[in-house]
Design an enzyme around this catalytic site. Structure first.
Site, mmCIF file in Angstrom:
data_model
loop_
_atom_site.group_PDB
_atom_site.id
_atom_site.type_symbol
_atom_site.label_atom_id
_atom_site.label_comp_id
_atom_site.label_asym_id
_atom_site.label_seq_id
_atom_site.Cartn_x
_atom_site.Cartn_y
_atom_site.Cartn_z
ATOM 1 N N ILE A 6 48.131 -29.357 -13.978
ATOM 2 C CA ILE A 6 48.588 -28.709 -12.750
ATOM 3 C C ILE A 6 48.126 -29.508 -11.532
ATOM 4 O O ILE A 6 47.097 -30.184 -11.575
ATOM 5 C CB ILE A 6 48.068 -27.247 -12.696
ATOM 6 C CG1 ILE A 6 48.685 -26.462 -11.527
ATOM 7 C CG2 ILE A 6 46.553 -27.188 -12.677
ATOM 8 C CD1 ILE A 6 48.431 -24.955 -11.579
ATOM 9 N N CYS A 7 48.921 -29.455 -10.491
ATOM 10 C CA CYS A 7 48.578 -30.045 -9.197
ATOM 11 C C CYS A 7 48.227 -31.537 -9.325
ATOM 12 O O CYS A 7 48.979 -32.303 -9.895
ATOM 13 C CB CYS A 7 47.437 -29.252 -8.561
ATOM 14 S SG CYS A 7 47.137 -29.635 -6.825
ATOM 15 N N GLY A 8 47.061 -31.946 -8.836
ATOM 16 C CA GLY A 8 46.696 -33.361 -8.825
ATOM 17 C C GLY A 8 46.656 -34.009 -10.191
ATOM 18 O O GLY A 8 46.858 -35.221 -10.310
#
Length: 205
Positions: free
Chosen positions: A105-107
């Site tokens: 998720i995300c970065g």
């Protein structure tokens, strides 16, 4: 094969995987409770401090991951500040090639993009432009505009949708029946009070 490895590193975004980890450990699963063991994995076993300021001591170093049922990679500022977390992306690629699910998720999606994991798999992230900035990313044609995406053993999520990300993880792990999973999602994503009754009924079964 019941170990779920949750990566922990400096600047980790605590909230992005909180729904997933809490229910993997404590949820009323439709199979036997405690089916999965949650193991934290760091670059080393030295304590790290999350973005929220929690101090976490990894159970094992990244080189000791074995018998994994899944690897979960939360976001972190470090994903955008260099290649320090690259060993996690390499491990993710190894696991996917061995048929082991990976959730990012995300970065963490940027790290997988740089590792080439997205070149042949459907995925999402914060935005297409975010991944296009990553050197080595060749998966633009496989980008999906969605809060969370599962393609085979790869799960990806946007930073603002931890509940959707958790739902994909639960589905992949077969933690709940489809009815209970939908009720869980309606309760946590939409505060649907009627869904609570379905969840309570399932926990009494």
């Amino acid at each position: 094969m019941n170990k779920i490895y949750h990566a922990v590193y400096e600047t980790m975004a605590d909230w992005e995987t909180g729904h997933a980890t809490a229910h993997i450990r404590n949820g009323h699963h439709h199979r036997e409770p405690g089916r999965y063991e949650l193991v934290t994995v760091g670059l080393t076993t030295e304590p790290v401090t999350t973005m929220g300021g929690l101090r976490v001591t990894p159970d094992v170093p990244i080189g000791s991951v074995e018998d994994a049922a899944m690897l979960i990679l939360p976001g972190a500022a470090l994903w955008d500040e260099g290649d320090e977390l690259a060993p996690f992306a390499r491990k993710a690629r190894e696991l996917l090639e061995a048929g082991v699910p990976v959730a990012a998720i995300c970065g963490a999606t940027a790290g997988l993009a740089r590792e080439g994991v997205f070149d042949t798999r459907g995925h999402t992230s914060a935005a297409p432009a975010y991944l296009q900035m990553q050197q080595g990313y060749g998966g633009a044609e496989h980008y999906v505009e969605a809060l969370a995406v599962t393609d085979g053993d790869l799960i990806t999520g946007t930073p603002t949708a931890p509940v959707d990300f958790a739902r994909e993880i639960f589905a992949k792990l077969d933690l709940y029946t489809p009815e209970v999973l939908e009720a869980w999602y309606q309760l946590f994503a939409h505060s649907d009070a009627s869904a609570f009754e379905t969840l309570m009924a399932s926990s009494d079964a």
